[in-house]
Design an enzyme around this catalytic site. Structure first.
Site, short mmCIF file in Angstrom:
data_model
loop_
_atom_site.label_atom_id
_atom_site.label_comp_id
_atom_site.label_asym_id
_atom_site.label_seq_id
_atom_site.Cartn_x
_atom_site.Cartn_y
_atom_site.Cartn_z
N ASP A 106 0.84 -1.20 0.00
CA ASP A 106 0.00 0.00 0.00
C ASP A 106 0.88 1.25 0.00
O ASP A 106 0.38 2.38 -0.03
CB ASP A 106 -1.01 0.00 1.15
CG ASP A 106 -0.35 -0.09 2.52
OD1 ASP A 106 0.89 -0.20 2.58
OD2 ASP A 106 -1.09 -0.04 3.52
N SER A 107 2.22 1.05 -0.03
CA SER A 107 3.15 2.15 -0.28
C SER A 107 2.89 2.73 -1.68
O SER A 107 3.40 3.80 -2.01
CB SER A 107 4.60 1.69 -0.15
OG SER A 107 4.82 0.50 -0.87
N ASP A 119 -1.11 -6.04 -0.11
CA ASP A 119 -1.55 -5.39 1.14
C ASP A 119 -3.05 -5.16 1.12
O ASP A 119 -3.59 -4.62 0.14
CB ASP A 119 -0.87 -4.01 1.27
CG ASP A 119 0.40 -4.07 2.08
OD1 ASP A 119 0.54 -4.98 2.92
OD2 ASP A 119 1.26 -3.19 1.88
N LYS A 131 -1.53 -9.32 2.92
CA LYS A 131 -0.77 -8.89 4.11
C LYS A 131 -1.62 -7.89 4.90
O LYS A 131 -2.30 -7.06 4.30
CB LYS A 131 0.57 -8.27 3.70
CG LYS A 131 1.36 -7.72 4.89
CD LYS A 131 2.81 -7.42 4.55
CE LYS A 131 3.08 -6.12 3.86
NZ LYS A 131 2.66 -4.92 4.63
N GLU A 139 -1.63 -5.41 8.68
CA GLU A 139 -0.80 -4.80 9.73
C GLU A 139 -1.47 -4.98 11.08
O GLU A 139 -2.66 -4.68 11.23
CB GLU A 139 -0.60 -3.31 9.44
CG GLU A 139 0.18 -3.05 8.17
CD GLU A 139 0.44 -1.56 7.93
OE1 GLU A 139 0.09 -0.73 8.79
OE2 GLU A 139 1.00 -1.24 6.86
N GLU A 165 9.06 -4.41 10.54
CA GLU A 165 9.51 -3.12 10.02
C GLU A 165 10.09 -2.24 11.12
O GLU A 165 9.45 -2.01 12.16
CB GLU A 165 8.34 -2.40 9.33
CG GLU A 165 8.76 -1.05 8.74
CD GLU A 165 7.79 -0.46 7.73
OE1 GLU A 165 6.80 -1.13 7.38
OE2 GLU A 165 8.04 0.67 7.28
O1 KIV Z 1 3.55 -1.11 1.65
C1 KIV Z 1 4.73 -1.51 1.67
O2 KIV Z 1 5.52 -1.24 0.77
C2 KIV Z 1 5.15 -2.33 2.81
C3 KIV Z 1 6.62 -2.59 2.95
C4 KIV Z 1 7.28 -1.37 3.45
C5 KIV Z 1 6.88 -3.77 3.79
O3 KIV Z 1 4.35 -2.73 3.59
#
Ligand code: KIV
Length: 271
Positions: free
Chosen positions: A51-52, A90, A120, A122, A189
């Site tokens: 989600d980056s 994510d 994934k 969090e 992280e």
């Molecule tokens: O969203 C992302 O890129 C991440 C990584 C930083 C692990 O969760």
């Protein structure tokens, strides 16, 4: 007779075996078809559609604004570019925190509409019910502990997490709970290397670190950071393998010059 050459695909079992054999796992983010294709051909083990994307693709300050529909767009583009690697997507902020039913519905959309291999999420104990419900539907889940960017407004800063005893203890407990629930792996992280070592050694499932030191079972970096596209971000943990920002700037300036000077296109570049 046709010769059928089978590509050996990375699965959760492959990742588990790599941990057992002490073989490090290489993971990188990707958000589109073309880069995913290059990373897959280069032999990357895992692509994370992070989600980056909210930061590096859309220009938002945090990961919070990206939507499930936008993640599905990025993930399906990545899947079309891959053949061998394992692809994790994510679940974005707001698509799994309300309740486990919503979490499962979001995970199912990702799996059905993108062809990805896992999701994934969090957090630890507070999202355990959702994690269990997604897993019960047969969807592999990767956890993410330590600095969890979807909670940035709760933390207030992007500094190293779990330096204090109480937070480190909670992280260890959360890691154990996620493993017991059935997660196939865990992103750690921005936590101290020795804490990541302790967690990695105590778990049977692989840990993938970002700013979590050398003892994790694998490493992940955001592609824009690794390739030097994003030059403003300079944390200690980042190793830059290219300076694409500079190279692309040079190439574009060269192109502008050639157009202005009537050098491009030349006789052999037209019909
Ligand atoms: O969203 C992302 O890129 C991440 C990584 C930083 C692990 O969760």
């Amino acid at each position: 007779m046709s010769v059928h050459t089978e590509v050996k695909k990375v699965t959760t079992h492959t990742l588990q075996r790599m941990k057992i054999n002490g073989e490090k796992i290489a993971m990188i983010t990707a958000y589109d078809y073309s880069f995913a294709k290059i990373f897959d051909s280069a032999g990357i083990d895992v692509i994370l559609v992070g989600d980056s994307a909210s930061n590096v693709m859309a220009g938002h300050e945090t990961t919070l604004p990206i939507t499930l529909d936008q993640m599905i767009y990025h993930a399906s583009s990545v899947i079309r570019g891959t053949n061998h690697c394992f692809v994790v997507v994510d679940l974005p902020f707001g698509s799994y925190q309300s309740n486990s039913k919503e979490a499962l519905a979001s995970a199912i959309r990702i799996m059905k509409e993108t062809g990805a291999h896992a999701v994934k999420v969090e957090g630890g104990e507070e999202i355990l019910e959702s994690v269990k419900r997604i897993l019960a539907a047969g969807v592999p889940v990767m956890g993410h502990l330590g600095l969890t960017p979807q909670s940035i407004y709760k933390f207030g800063t992007y500094t190293v997490r779990a330096r204090e005893e109480a937070e480190a203890e909670k992280l260890k407990k959360d890691a154990r709970l996620l493993q017991e629930a059935g997660c196939f792996g865990l992103v750690l992280e921005k936590i101290p290397a020795l804490l990541a070592k302790e967690v990695s050694e105590s778990l049977l499932i692989p840990t993938i670190g970002i700013g979590a030191g050398q003892y994790c079972d694998g490493q992940v970096l955001v592609m824009h950071d690794l390739l030097g596209i994003n030059t403003a971000f300079k944390p200690r943990f980042l190793r830059r393998y290219l300076d694409l920002h500079q190279q692309i700037t040079g190439a574009i300036q060269h192109y502008i010059q050639d157009v202005k000077a009537r050098d491009f296109p030349n006789d052999s570049e037209q019909y």
